[in-house]
Design an enzyme around this catalytic site. Structure first.
Site, short mmCIF file in Angstrom:
data_model
loop_
_atom_site.label_atom_id
_atom_site.label_comp_id
_atom_site.label_asym_id
_atom_site.label_seq_id
_atom_site.Cartn_x
_atom_site.Cartn_y
_atom_site.Cartn_z
CE LYS A 112 -4.28 -1.63 2.13
NZ LYS A 112 -5.16 -1.53 3.29
CE LYS A 195 -6.49 -8.30 -1.33
NZ LYS A 195 -6.25 -8.05 0.07
CE LYS A 198 -11.60 -0.75 0.58
NZ LYS A 198 -11.03 -1.94 1.26
P1 TYM Z 1 -10.95 -6.34 5.34
O1 TYM Z 1 -11.98 -5.38 5.83
O2 TYM Z 1 -10.05 -5.93 4.25
O3 TYM Z 1 -11.64 -7.70 4.91
C1 TYM Z 1 -12.58 -8.36 5.73
C2 TYM Z 1 -12.41 -9.86 5.59
O4 TYM Z 1 -12.59 -10.27 4.23
C3 TYM Z 1 -11.49 -11.07 3.83
N1 TYM Z 1 -11.26 -10.88 2.38
C4 TYM Z 1 -11.22 -11.86 1.47
N2 TYM Z 1 -11.39 -13.19 1.59
C5 TYM Z 1 -11.31 -13.94 0.46
N3 TYM Z 1 -11.09 -13.40 -0.78
C6 TYM Z 1 -10.93 -12.07 -0.94
N4 TYM Z 1 -10.72 -11.56 -2.15
C7 TYM Z 1 -10.99 -11.24 0.22
N5 TYM Z 1 -10.88 -9.91 0.41
C8 TYM Z 1 -11.06 -9.70 1.74
C9 TYM Z 1 -10.33 -10.58 4.66
O5 TYM Z 1 -9.31 -11.55 4.73
C10 TYM Z 1 -11.00 -10.33 5.99
O6 TYM Z 1 -11.10 -11.52 6.74
N6 TYM Z 1 -7.41 -5.93 8.87
C11 TYM Z 1 -8.72 -6.50 8.57
C12 TYM Z 1 -9.82 -6.05 9.51
C13 TYM Z 1 -9.50 -6.27 10.95
C14 TYM Z 1 -9.50 -7.52 11.62
C15 TYM Z 1 -9.17 -7.23 12.96
C16 TYM Z 1 -9.76 -8.82 11.21
C17 TYM Z 1 -9.17 -5.31 11.85
N7 TYM Z 1 -8.97 -5.88 13.07
C18 TYM Z 1 -9.07 -8.24 13.91
C19 TYM Z 1 -9.66 -9.84 12.16
C20 TYM Z 1 -9.32 -9.53 13.50
C21 TYM Z 1 -9.12 -6.08 7.18
O7 TYM Z 1 -8.72 -5.06 6.69
O8 TYM Z 1 -10.07 -6.86 6.58
#
Ligand code: TYM
Length: 331
Positions: A112, A195, A198
């Site tokens: 990023k 992957k 967005k």
């Molecule tokens: P975020 O908001 O980007 O995504 C939420 C969840 O969706 C999963 N994900 C995917 N899984 C499969 N294929 C894809 N293309 C795909 N894109 C997204 C992500 O792996 C995630 O599980 N840092 C985290 C949010 C967070 C968090 C936490 C998660 C903050 N604190 C504590 C677990 C525990 C994030 O940005 O996810």
């Protein structure tokens, strides 16, 4: 009951199909066997610039989507991160046992920040994985259900938990990542080796749950496949076809092998048509329920307030223990 915890960022107008299949679809059944904590990490969202009004709206739409997808606030604790101040407080302490080099090795940060340039990259984006570790460790969960892209962050959380425990005495549970191999990475429909995200270069590769289903059907029907005609599951040789099979299988609950058997003698048009149909069937009621939840904002606010209260009961205990162990004065 053992615990699970996970979160999903309020950084878009809608969850996408990767969020659904990689994460939320795993969260729903875990509610049966675990004391589940699910939350909207709005503190994480502001690591990149956000419009305040949009952020507030997206946070509510995020919560409404979780409810609509089957997160049940009577069985799970559903909350918004900023309403539980312990997250930011523990993040400070954990930041003080995280190596600068260790944080610098996080690949998501490297990707990023390389894209944004260092002047547009915030210190918050750099310490983001430390805040994520705080999110998790506060609740002492055994498992954290996430997609493949969060694996390295989970590893850091485990390292920090173990480090704190060995330095100050047993405090945190060292959590396991709960990553379901088959669905942990849903790919971009236009670029099926990247992957779904967005921030992809073309919106046509992305399926948003709250988009007009007509738009999503079009996107699925123009998904990139390959020049063969055979429908089989082979992610290395046939990434586009395999991705559609995974998507359809997750949306319908039909195993991939059964889908493949049913496509004998059929073509990619059939595969795309059926996948699009499966999507419409899933998102149509979800869109309706989201609108219902959003129509009663007072009720939504009440659900989140009671979730935050329950989250604070657990997290304030852990934080008090941590403050005591590091040597802060007792209150
Ligand atoms: P975020 O908001 O980007 O995504 C939420 C969840 O969706 C999963 N994900 C995917 N899984 C499969 N294929 C894809 N293309 C795909 N894109 C997204 C992500 O792996 C995630 O599980 N840092 C985290 C949010 C967070 C968090 C936490 C998660 C903050 N604190 C504590 C677990 C525990 C994030 O940005 O996810």
């Amino acid at each position: 009951k053992p615990r699970v915890l996970s979160g999903i960022q309020p950084t878009a107008d809608s969850f996408h199909l990767g969020n659904l299949i990689g994460a939320v679809q795993q969260w729903v059944p875990l509610q049966d066997e675990y004391d589940a904590f699910y939350f909207i990490p709005d503190l994480h969202a502001i690591t990149v610039s956000q419009d305040p009004k949009e952020l507030r709206r997206r946070t509510k739409v995020g919560a409404a989507q979780l409810l609509a997808l089957g997160i049940d606030p009577r069985r799970s604790t559903l909350f918004v991160q900023s309403q539980v101040p312990e997250h930011a407080e523990l993040a400070w302490v954990l930041g003080c046992i995280t190596g600068f080099g260790e944080a610098s090795r996080m690949t998501q940060f490297k990707d990023k920040s390389a894209k944004q340039g260092s002047d547009n990259t915030t210190v918050g984006l750099f310490t983001y994985p430390v805040l994520m570790a705080a999110d998790i460790l506060l609740y002492r969960p055994q498992r954290v259900p996430v997609g493949e892209d969060q694996r390295q962050h989970l590893e850091l959380s485990r390292d920090l938990a173990a480090r704190f425990n060995s330095r100050y005495g047993d405090t945190f549970v060292v959590p396991e990542a709960h990553i379901v191999k088959e669905t942990a990475k849903i790919y971009d429909l236009q670029d099926p080796t990247s992957k779904m995200s967005k921030s992809a270069s073309s919106p046509n590769g992305l399926i948003n749950l709250l988009d007009d289903p007509k738009v999503s059907v079009k996107r699925i029907k123009s998904a990139v496949t390959d020049n063969e005609r055979e429908i089989r599951y082979d992610p290395a040789a046939k990434p586009g076809v395999s991705n559609l099979l995974t998507i359809q299988s997750s949306l319908t609950g039909t195993p991939v092998a059964d889908l493949v058997a049913g496509y004998e003698g059929k073509g990619y048009g059939d595969l795309k048509g059926d996948t699009a149909e499966a999507l419409v069937e899933v998102v149509t009621p979800v869109r309706e329920r989201v609108n219902e939840y959003l129509a009663d904002e007072a009720e939504l606010d009440r659900v989140l307030a009671s979730g935050a209260e329950r989250a604070r009961q657990v997290s304030s205990d852990t934080l008090a223990d941590v403050y005591d162990k590091v040597g802060f004065l007792r209150t």
